[in-house]
Write an enzyme that holds these catalytic residues in place. Structure first.
Site: not given
Length: 753
Positions: A70, A399
């Site tokens: 991505d 993250h």
């Protein structure tokens, strides 16, 4: 120096969504693109960023933060299927990222070539790979004039970096995906030592807080162990690289501590992971101290003792499903296709089996949908499959959560924060939380959440700083010092230097252009001098090295009497000198037509009645004092010239204080409490009232400018005689003290104006 340029930020992907990250930065004619990913929930052209919205031939550099699809999978399409090759753009990523990106794209091409949605061919992929420039962390890279960047460690996955980009002095920090928590093999994201103007940061988890690593690992291993105990299979859908290696390290250590599990196999069902394991072992030096110290002791942490790669011959999924309990890490992490999807469809009907989602799942993927624990799932062939497998979610996604992200944003201290890579709701909540936090602290930080294709324009008042070098830098300047030199601009950086240093520091040479203009003269030399004095106030007259009569005007232009009926104008060409020369030329060519010339030359007589025919220094100064007084009187009505008595005693002078020197007194009222005194020696205004003082100072400045001649107000050259200095060529801010005092002594000044 200051201006107000505009930075344009346009998201071709990852604007209020997670997937197809692609951020376009445009500033001062430069274009930088950060990341070029695809959207995992879509396929083919639909998965691409909005590439048609940009002229790719104008791109100066593409920066890839890490190898995840991505963020990087659209790179080959952009390099080979757009007009990117028509420009001069370059592509950069770190060494580990390039090494893994090669295997990731080979796998991507292989899986997509079996469908009609293939974006590019293996040949195009290989061509694009050869053009990628690898860089190292903390390395300063200059892809083109005016643009530079430095990669900093971002955590997240091997080789991931954030880029501190400098475009013409504007600093932008683009984080990509990053993690502020050191895990078992990666360092945590760094905070760059330079404060950027703009921070473009991920917002994947919004305001969600994640549990600590130790608690998370304990819950994960306990969950895996409980599924094994009930005789089930454990499916861990992960991407081949990144979190898979972290989970393998955790499981290998846990199995080592629990001998009862040694007969339970752990597989990773990914040929890609097997290939890339060599890359991980190559780049040990980029990992954290724990991994480096183990490797230094000849204990390679990526040589697993209880984990093996699972060969994938035809029918392997069924053999695993019918076999004893085991743990399988299978890609992809979103369960869209591939081994993880095939195993899920086989294991879903058995309640003994367990599915553990270990990473962030994008909206629109099966991994996100199955977390709602539906009773059924739809198979790849369209069939309905009952779901009895247990579903658990444990985020090992590297993250930042809210606490880590908010802390990082505060540490960076950027004026503008642009949130990307987050779903609309999560991003909106993060914006609201950060806006409230900065408002409570009374800090003016602007938070932006642009959508895809919505151009965000940020204006900056950029202060441009010139660095003094060479001779100018030998002596440290003091406050209010004026430094003059040549200003050299290159790639939006500015250098101030002495003209004599130009060749040494820049390789450039200097020259002086001397201009000469000959004029036919129809009038006498004395008349020329008279007109020049009338225009410029005073001139210097002498002889040059060839004994030719010369008049120097304003220290810049020489007027030479080179022949009986000829004048020659000579000057060193500069912007100001050319302007003075033009005015002198216009004056001289108009002398024979001037009415003053006709009147002056109609008969022989002295011309002492003309103001500029008097060359006595003291008379000029007295006239100047009178004119300043008249100017002030026109504004304030009541102005007196104060002259202290000549020959007064020292005690009297001390008693009088500031009144012991000649001054102009501006009377404001009968009481005298607001009178302003203008010292004629220093031209300093003193007054009990600040308002009156500032007003008198302003009028005094106008008076001095009005009564001063051009020669007194402007000086650009040197004296005709180099060994002499002519005070008339200096811009005067104060009266000559000796002249005023001499005037007082001889009684030439009239005390009543």
């Amino acid at each position: 120096m200051a201006d107000s340029p505009t930075l344009s930020v346009t998201l071709l992907g990852a604007g209020q969504e997670v997937g197809r990250s692609c951020c376009v930065l445009q500033y001062r004619g430069k274009t930088i693109v950060c990341d070029t990913g695809v959207h995992p929930a879509y396929s083919g052209m639909a998965s691409l960023p909005f590439v048609d919205e940009l002229d790719w031939s104008t791109v100066d550099a593409i920066l890839i933060t890490h190898f995840h699809l991505d963020h990087a999978a659209a790179l080959t399409y952009i390099m080979e299927k757009t007009n990117f090759r028509d420009g001069k753009g370059k592509v950069y990523m770190t060494h580990p990222t390039k090494a893994v990106h090669k295997f990731m794209m080979q796998d991507f091409v292989r899986t997509s070539s079996s469908t009609s949605d293939a974006l590019f061919t293996p040949l195009e992929m290989n061509m694009s790979l050869s053009s990628i420039i690898p860089v190292s962390a903390h390395q300063l890279i200059t892809p083109c004039p005016g643009v530079s960047f430095i990669p900093y460690h971002a955590g997240h996955v091997l080789g991931a970096c954030m880029f501190l980009i400098d475009i013409a002095g504007l600093k932008i920090l683009y984080t990509g995906d990053y993690s502020r928590e050191e895990d078992r093999h990666l360092v945590k994201a760094e905070v760059p030592p330079v404060r950027p103007d703009v921070l473009i940061v991920e917002s994947t988890y919004g305001v969600q807080s994640l549990e600590g690593r130790d608690e998370k690992e304990l819950r994960f291993t306990s969950l895996v162990h409980s599924i094994i105990r009930r005789g089930g299979h454990v499916l861990l859908p992960t991407f081949a690289l990144g979190r898979a290696q972290e989970l393998l390290l955790i499981l290998d250590e846990y199995w080592k501590k629990h001998p009862d599990l040694h007969n339970v196999p752990i597989y990773y069902a990914s040929n890609l992971a097997r290939k890339c394991m060599a890359v991980y072992q190559t780049y040990i030096h980029t990992m954290n101290s724990n991994i480096r110290s183990r490797f230094a002791k000849r204990d390679n942490p990526f040589v697993f003792k209880h984990i093996s790669n699972l060969p994938q011959p035809r029918g392997w999924e069924r053999k695993i499903a019918d076999g004893p309990p085991c743990v399988v890490l299978a890609s992809p992490g979103f369960l869209q296709t591939g081994p993880s999807r095939e195993l899920l469809e086989l294991w879903a009907p058995d309640s003994r089996n367990g599915l553990i989602i270990t990473g962030y799942s994008i909206e629109g993927t099966l991994a996100r949908d199955i977390m709602t624990e539906p009773d059924e799932i739809i198979g790849l062939k369209g069939n309905t499959i009952p779901r009895k497998i247990s579903v658990d979610y444990l985020s090992f996604s590297a993250h930042v959560d809210y606490s880590q992200n908010s802390e990082f944003i505060e540490l960076v201290k950027a004026q503008h924060v642009v949130l990307v890579h987050g779903e609309q709701t999560a991003m909106g909540r993060l914006k609201a939380a950060m806006t409230a936090k900065f408002k409570d602290r009374d800090e003016d930080v602007k938070i932006h959440t642009p959508r895809n294709l919505e151009t965000l324009e940020l204006s900056f008042r950029g202060e441009r700083v010139a660095k003094a070098i060479g001779t100018l830098a030998n002596k440290a300047p003091q406050e209010n010092d004026v430094i003059s030199g040549l200003l050299v601009s290159k790639d939006y950086s500015y250098t101030l230097l002495d003209p004599r240093d130009l060749k040494d520091f820049t390789g450039l040479s200097t020259c002086t252009v001397t201009q000469r203009q000959k004029i036919v003269l129809g009038v006498g030399w004395d008349l020329v001098r008279w007109h020049l004095e009338g225009m410029y106030g005073s001139v210097e007259e002498g002889l040059d090295k060839d004994d030719v009569k010369v008049i120097r005007v304003m220290g810049a232009v020489d007027v030479k009497h080179t022949a009986e009926h000829e004048l020659t104008l000579e000057w060193d060409s500069t912007a100001s000198n050319d302007m003075i020369a033009d005015s002198v030329l216009a004056l001289i060519t108009g002398i024979d037509k001037s009415p003053a010339s006709v009147k002056l030359t109609s008969q022989q007589h002295s011309h002492t009645h003309h103001p500029h025919s008097d060359h006595h220094e003291s008379d000029q100064s007295i006239t100047r004092i009178q004119r300043i007084a008249w100017f002030l009187d026109a504004h304030f009505d009541d102005v007196e010239l104060h002259m202290p008595e000549v020959g007064g005693t020292q005690d009297q002078d001390q008693d009088q204080g500031e009144k012991s020197e000649p001054a102009l007194i501006v009377r404001m009222d009968d009481s005298g409490e607001a009178d302003a005194y203008i010292n004629l020696i220093t031209l300093v205004v003193s007054c009990p009232s600040d308002t009156v003082r500032r007003r008198v100072e302003a009028v005094l400045d106008m008076a001095i400018t009005t009564v001063s001649s051009l020669a007194e107000s402007f000086a650009t050259g040197v004296s005709v005689s180099p060994e002499d200095t002519d005070p008339k060529q200096e811009k005067s801010n104060h009266m000559d003290a000796e002249i005023v005092k001499d005037t007082m002594a001889t009684g030439e000044a009239d005390a009543t104006l």
